[in-house]
Scaffold this motif. Structure first.
Motif, mmCIF file in Angstrom:
data_model
loop_
_atom_site.group_PDB
_atom_site.id
_atom_site.type_symbol
_atom_site.label_atom_id
_atom_site.label_comp_id
_atom_site.label_asym_id
_atom_site.label_seq_id
_atom_site.Cartn_x
_atom_site.Cartn_y
_atom_site.Cartn_z
ATOM 1 N N ASP A 53 33.927 45.771 13.739
ATOM 2 C CA ASP A 53 34.464 44.406 13.721
ATOM 3 C C ASP A 53 34.217 43.524 14.985
ATOM 4 O O ASP A 53 34.047 42.630 15.022
ATOM 5 C CB ASP A 53 35.914 44.370 13.188
ATOM 6 N N ALA A 54 34.687 44.427 15.985
ATOM 7 C CA ALA A 54 34.664 43.723 17.339
ATOM 8 C C ALA A 54 32.831 43.586 17.647
ATOM 9 O O ALA A 54 32.698 42.294 18.228
ATOM 10 C CB ALA A 54 35.212 44.783 18.627
ATOM 11 N N LEU A 55 32.190 44.231 17.613
ATOM 12 C CA LEU A 55 30.701 43.970 17.593
ATOM 13 C C LEU A 55 30.235 42.762 16.481
ATOM 14 O O LEU A 55 29.517 41.950 16.862
ATOM 15 C CB LEU A 55 29.911 45.146 17.254
ATOM 16 N N HIS A 56 30.781 42.842 15.407
ATOM 17 C CA HIS A 56 30.228 41.732 14.463
ATOM 18 C C HIS A 56 30.959 40.384 15.063
ATOM 19 O O HIS A 56 29.995 39.510 14.971
ATOM 20 C CB HIS A 56 30.934 42.129 13.176
ATOM 21 N N ALA A 61 29.857 35.214 17.546
ATOM 22 C CA ALA A 61 30.222 34.364 18.593
ATOM 23 C C ALA A 61 28.873 33.888 19.311
ATOM 24 O O ALA A 61 28.841 32.663 19.673
ATOM 25 C CB ALA A 61 31.080 35.135 19.503
ATOM 26 N N ILE A 62 27.876 34.773 19.595
ATOM 27 C CA ILE A 62 26.769 34.324 20.188
ATOM 28 C C ILE A 62 25.834 33.326 19.466
ATOM 29 O O ILE A 62 24.953 32.508 20.130
ATOM 30 C CB ILE A 62 25.741 35.801 20.229
ATOM 31 N N HIS A 63 26.038 33.284 18.073
ATOM 32 C CA HIS A 63 25.318 32.399 17.060
ATOM 33 C C HIS A 63 25.890 31.048 17.174
ATOM 34 O O HIS A 63 25.183 30.089 16.879
ATOM 35 C CB HIS A 63 25.483 32.915 15.663
ATOM 36 N N ALA A 64 27.133 30.747 17.890
ATOM 37 C CA ALA A 64 27.617 29.660 17.998
ATOM 38 C C ALA A 64 26.662 28.880 18.729
ATOM 39 O O ALA A 64 25.861 28.974 19.775
ATOM 40 C CB ALA A 64 28.976 29.627 18.612
ATOM 41 N N ASP A 65 26.563 27.374 18.707
ATOM 42 C CA ASP A 65 26.067 26.361 19.381
ATOM 43 C C ASP A 65 26.806 26.237 20.928
ATOM 44 O O ASP A 65 27.386 25.147 20.983
ATOM 45 C CB ASP A 65 25.880 24.980 18.408
ATOM 46 N N VAL A 66 26.608 27.240 21.716
ATOM 47 C CA VAL A 66 27.220 27.102 23.027
ATOM 48 C C VAL A 66 25.985 27.542 23.924
ATOM 49 O O VAL A 66 25.529 28.470 23.749
ATOM 50 C CB VAL A 66 28.482 27.990 22.924
ATOM 51 N N LEU A 67 26.066 27.000 25.125
ATOM 52 C CA LEU A 67 25.311 27.510 26.185
ATOM 53 C C LEU A 67 25.769 28.454 27.032
ATOM 54 O O LEU A 67 27.203 28.153 27.328
ATOM 55 C CB LEU A 67 24.737 26.162 27.129
ATOM 56 N N TYR A 68 25.389 29.415 27.360
ATOM 57 C CA TYR A 68 25.767 30.598 28.168
ATOM 58 C C TYR A 68 25.083 30.842 29.468
ATOM 59 O O TYR A 68 23.912 31.493 29.592
ATOM 60 C CB TYR A 68 25.470 31.939 27.426
ATOM 61 N N PRO A 69 25.388 29.880 30.636
ATOM 62 C CA PRO A 69 24.815 29.833 31.736
ATOM 63 C C PRO A 69 24.699 31.218 32.504
ATOM 64 O O PRO A 69 26.022 31.985 32.387
ATOM 65 C CB PRO A 69 25.388 29.002 32.465
ATOM 66 N N ILE A 70 23.818 31.896 32.663
ATOM 67 C CA ILE A 70 23.574 33.094 33.276
ATOM 68 C C ILE A 70 22.697 33.157 34.691
ATOM 69 O O ILE A 70 21.764 32.531 34.768
ATOM 70 C CB ILE A 70 22.843 34.264 32.293
ATOM 71 N N LYS A 71 23.446 33.740 35.646
ATOM 72 C CA LYS A 71 23.052 33.527 36.969
ATOM 73 C C LYS A 71 21.870 34.674 37.138
ATOM 74 O O LYS A 71 22.084 35.785 36.795
ATOM 75 C CB LYS A 71 23.863 33.703 38.123
#
Length: 74
Positions: A53-56, A61-71
């Motif tokens: 369930d945590a993985l799901h 959450a990754i599918h949400a329309d959010v930007l994830y800036p990664i250095k």
């Protein structure tokens, strides 16, 4: 799905219902190379369904329309 968010528990971080075990802590352990069994051994209230369930939850959450800036690494 037993992942819940309550502002009075772990500052509202998504956690396994009825525990103070956050999705974040489960993901960090798995990402560090622990087997699925190791977080369950350290936290007897966890079971295989909780790990999945945590993985799901994280995948959704990754599918949400959010930007994830990664250095980028230096």
């Amino acid at each position: 799905m037993p992942v819940v968010s309550n502002p009075d528990i772990m500052m509202g971080k998504p956690s396994i219902k009825g525990t103070r075990i956050t999705v974040e802590s489960i993901l960090e352990r798995l990402a560090a190379g622990e087997s699925e069994a190791q977080p369950m051994e350290a936290n007897p209230r966890l079971n295989t369904d909780d790990i999945r369930d945590a993985l799901h939850f994280a995948a959704r959450a990754i599918h949400a329309d959010v930007l994830y800036p990664i250095k980028a690494p230096d």
